[in-house]
Design a protein around this motif. Structure first.
Motif, PDB file in Angstrom:
ATOM      1  N   ILE A 101      -8.011 -10.582   7.678  1.00 11.37           N
ATOM      2  CA  ILE A 101      -7.286  -9.503   8.366  1.00 11.37           C
ATOM      3  C   ILE A 101      -6.087 -10.156   9.053  1.00 11.37           C
ATOM      4  N   ASN A 102      -4.920  -9.971   8.478  1.00 12.01           N
ATOM      5  CA  ASN A 102      -3.728 -10.722   8.886  1.00 12.01           C
ATOM      6  C   ASN A 102      -2.711  -9.915   9.671  1.00 12.01           C
ATOM      7  N   SER A 103      -2.955  -8.617   9.835  1.00  9.63           N
ATOM      8  CA  SER A 103      -1.944  -7.773  10.478  1.00  9.63           C
ATOM      9  C   SER A 103      -2.608  -6.579  11.144  1.00  9.63           C
ATOM     10  N   VAL A 104      -1.844  -5.912  11.999  1.00  7.31           N
ATOM     11  CA  VAL A 104      -2.324  -4.699  12.642  1.00  7.31           C
ATOM     12  C   VAL A 104      -2.620  -3.621  11.606  1.00  7.31           C
ATOM     13  N   SER A 105      -1.781  -3.501  10.595  1.00  5.50           N
ATOM     14  CA  SER A 105      -1.995  -2.465   9.584  1.00  5.50           C
ATOM     15  C   SER A 105      -3.301  -2.682   8.834  1.00  5.50           C
ATOM     16  N   GLU A 106      -3.634  -3.937   8.536  1.00  2.00           N
ATOM     17  CA  GLU A 106      -4.898  -4.218   7.863  1.00  2.00           C
ATOM     18  C   GLU A 106      -6.077  -3.953   8.801  1.00  2.00           C
ATOM     19  N   ALA A 107      -5.925  -4.300  10.068  1.00  2.00           N
ATOM     20  CA  ALA A 107      -6.978  -4.023  11.048  1.00  2.00           C
ATOM     21  C   ALA A 107      -7.209  -2.522  11.178  1.00  2.00           C
ATOM     22  N   LYS A 108      -6.159  -1.745  11.198  1.00  3.93           N
ATOM     23  CA  LYS A 108      -6.290  -0.289  11.297  1.00  3.93           C
ATOM     24  C   LYS A 108      -6.959   0.291  10.057  1.00  3.93           C
ATOM     25  N   ALA A 109      -6.626  -0.238   8.879  1.00  3.47           N
ATOM     26  CA  ALA A 109      -7.252   0.243   7.644  1.00  3.47           C
ATOM     27  C   ALA A 109      -8.746  -0.072   7.648  1.00  3.47           C
ATOM     28  N   PHE A 110      -9.095  -1.237   8.160  1.00 12.11           N
ATOM     29  CA  PHE A 110     -10.504  -1.632   8.259  1.00 12.11           C
ATOM     30  C   PHE A 110     -11.254  -0.711   9.221  1.00 12.11           C
ATOM     31  N   ALA A 111     -10.686  -0.485  10.395  1.00 10.35           N
ATOM     32  CA  ALA A 111     -11.316   0.405  11.376  1.00 10.35           C
ATOM     33  C   ALA A 111     -11.437   1.826  10.836  1.00 10.35           C
ATOM     34  N   LYS A 112     -10.433   2.264  10.120  1.00  7.28           N
ATOM     35  CA  LYS A 112     -10.429   3.604   9.540  1.00  7.28           C
ATOM     36  C   LYS A 112     -11.630   3.808   8.606  1.00  7.28           C
ATOM     37  N   ALA A 113     -11.974   2.749   7.846  1.00  8.56           N
ATOM     38  CA  ALA A 113     -13.070   2.858   6.873  1.00  8.56           C
ATOM     39  C   ALA A 113     -14.449   2.742   7.498  1.00  8.56           C
ATOM     40  N   THR A 114     -14.544   2.141   8.677  1.00  4.82           N
ATOM     41  CA  THR A 114     -15.851   1.839   9.260  1.00  4.82           C
ATOM     42  C   THR A 114     -16.232   2.717  10.445  1.00  4.82           C
ATOM     43  N   LYS A 115     -15.301   3.512  10.945  1.00 11.50           N
ATOM     44  CA  LYS A 115     -15.587   4.343  12.116  1.00 11.50           C
ATOM     45  C   LYS A 115     -15.369   5.820  11.786  1.00 11.50           C
ATOM     46  N   TYR A 116     -16.260   6.659  12.308  1.00  8.52           N
ATOM     47  CA  TYR A 116     -16.065   8.099  12.200  1.00  8.52           C
ATOM     48  C   TYR A 116     -15.001   8.557  13.200  1.00  8.52           C
ATOM     49  N   LEU A 117     -14.475   9.755  12.983  1.00  9.14           N
ATOM     50  CA  LEU A 117     -13.559  10.362  13.946  1.00  9.14           C
ATOM     51  C   LEU A 117     -14.190  10.353  15.342  1.00  9.14           C
ATOM     52  N   PRO A 118     -13.422  10.106  16.401  1.00 13.25           N
ATOM     53  CA  PRO A 118     -11.951  10.049  16.417  1.00 13.25           C
ATOM     54  C   PRO A 118     -11.370   8.651  16.194  1.00 13.25           C
ATOM     55  N   LEU A 119     -12.216   7.621  16.044  1.00 14.50           N
ATOM     56  CA  LEU A 119     -11.688   6.256  15.869  1.00 14.50           C
ATOM     57  C   LEU A 119     -11.198   5.992  14.463  1.00 14.50           C
ATOM     58  N   GLY A 120     -11.845   6.582  13.462  1.00 13.77           N
ATOM     59  CA  GLY A 120     -11.482   6.308  12.077  1.00 13.77           C
ATOM     60  C   GLY A 120     -11.669   7.515  11.200  1.00 13.77           C
ATOM     61  N   GLU A 121     -11.830   7.262   9.900  1.00 12.01           N
ATOM     62  CA  GLU A 121     -11.992   8.344   8.943  1.00 12.01           C
ATOM     63  C   GLU A 121     -13.122   8.038   7.961  1.00 12.01           C
ATOM     64  N   ARG A 122     -14.163   7.373   8.451  1.00 10.05           N
ATOM     65  CA  ARG A 122     -15.303   7.075   7.588  1.00 10.05           C
ATOM     66  C   ARG A 122     -15.866   8.369   7.022  1.00 10.05           C
ATOM     67  N   SER A 123     -16.105   8.362   5.721  1.00  7.92           N
ATOM     68  CA  SER A 123     -16.626   9.554   5.054  1.00  7.92           C
ATOM     69  C   SER A 123     -18.121   9.680   5.278  1.00  7.92           C
ATOM     70  N   TRP A 124     -18.600  10.909   5.289  1.00 14.96           N
ATOM     71  CA  TRP A 124     -20.001  11.178   5.598  1.00 14.96           C
ATOM     72  C   TRP A 124     -20.891  10.955   4.370  1.00 14.96           C
ATOM     73  N   GLY A 125     -22.017  10.292   4.560  1.00 15.01           N
ATOM     74  CA  GLY A 125     -22.993  10.089   3.487  1.00 15.01           C
ATOM     75  C   GLY A 125     -23.985   8.989   3.797  1.00 15.01           C
ATOM     76  N   PRO A 126     -24.457   8.874   5.063  1.00 19.15           N
ATOM     77  CA  PRO A 126     -25.322   7.752   5.453  1.00 19.15           C
ATOM     78  C   PRO A 126     -26.811   8.004   5.203  1.00 19.15           C
ATOM     79  N   THR A 127     -27.156   8.401   3.982  1.00 20.16           N
ATOM     80  CA  THR A 127     -28.546   8.791   3.701  1.00 20.16           C
ATOM     81  C   THR A 127     -29.530   7.668   4.011  1.00 20.16           C
ATOM     82  N   LEU A 128     -29.281   6.454   3.489  1.00 20.82           N
ATOM     83  CA  LEU A 128     -30.193   5.344   3.735  1.00 20.82           C
ATOM     84  C   LEU A 128     -30.185   4.941   5.207  1.00 20.82           C
ATOM     85  N   ALA A 129     -29.011   4.953   5.820  1.00 21.57           N
ATOM     86  CA  ALA A 129     -28.925   4.589   7.238  1.00 21.57           C
ATOM     87  C   ALA A 129     -29.765   5.528   8.090  1.00 21.57           C
TER      88      ALA A 129
END
Length: 264
Positions: A101-129
């Motif tokens: 993770i070399n930049s703010v933009s990459e950090a934001k993309a990572f957070a976006k994928a791993t956090k639900y709203l309002p922090l990110g945009e992780r998609s819903w589907g945590p059946t096993l979790a």
């Protein structure tokens, strides 16, 4: 702490600043290997999908085997594979480590994928979790951002330059330093020397920046002794060597003992 308490409380524990956490590191893609190492006194297990050879299916089973043994399981995803990050969380991973993770933009993309709203945009589907945690959908949604961690790897000159900005990104819970790649970067490709005074100076600087930003600091230790040094340095979470190193070291020790007795 044991069992579900250890797993469900992992994120709170690593954020607490109490430190002293030691994790296994597994690249061999066998879920039963996870179960064996999880029986030891590790605080967590990390599946290495960047340089190890796990795929999503085997990693999902590995996460389950770790949880069965009462240990939280994290995964280091392949470079830039943020889609896998959310899928691994869906499978019950307690955290995701993202390399390079070399930049703010990459950090934001990572957070976006791993956090639900309002922090990110992780998609819903945590059946096993949800199966693993026993939580309802409503409760899982309300607690997932706090009960899982997103950890950005700092291991290049660009990442060092952007470290403060990366740590300021909402949704990035902590950093993980890769000393080998860092040593390559600092030497401009001349050598791999992760356990040197030069690298230690950078590690101490990054710990201080984590403290300033209220983030936790993780690092790879080449063996148990080095892991202890890194804990004393102030890291919150350390790796005490990789599975392959521990496997071969154990085999070498057994062979040497057998030959010693044979010769006596």
């Amino acid at each position: 702490m044991t069992g579900a308490t250890t797993i469900d409380g992992f994120a709170k524990r690593i954020r607490s600043g109490e430190g002293g956490l030691i994790s296994a590191w597994i690249g061999i893609p066998d879920p039963l290997f996870v179960n064996h190492l999880a029986q030891e006194a590790f605080d967590a297990v990390v599946l290495d999908m960047q340089h190890g050879v796990w795929d999503i299916g085997s990693a999902a089973v590995g996460i389950g085997q770790g949880r069965l043994a009462g240990k939280p399981v994290l995964a280091r995803i392949p470079l830039g594979d943020f889609a896998s990050a959310s899928r691994l969380l869906d499978a019950g991973a307690s955290g995701i480590i993202a390399p390079m993770i070399n930049s703010v933009s990459e950090a934001k993309a990572f957070a976006k994928a791993t956090k639900y709203l309002p922090l990110g945009e992780r998609s819903w589907g945590p059946t096993l979790a949800m199966n693993h945690t026993g939580l309802s959908a409503t409760k899982y949604l309300a607690t997932a951002n706090e009960q899982t961690v997103a950890i950005a790897m700092i291991e290049t000159r660009a990442a060092l330059d952007a470290a403060d900005e990366i740590m300021r990104v909402d949704g990035i819970d902590g950093i993980f330093v890769g000393p080998s790649d860092l040593s390559i970067a600092l030497s401009d490709g001349a050598n791999v020397a992760p356990d040197t005074a030069q690298v230690d100076g950078v590690l101490k600087h990054l710990i201080a920046r984590c403290r300033a930003h209220g983030k936790f600091a993780c690092v790879f230790g080449s063996n148990g002794e080095r892991a202890g040094e890194l804990l004393k340095m102030g890291f919150d979470f350390v790796i005490a060597g990789a599975d392959t190193q521990q496997l071969r070291s154990g085999a070498a020790t057994a062979i040497a003992a057998a030959r010693r007795v044979q010769a006596s």
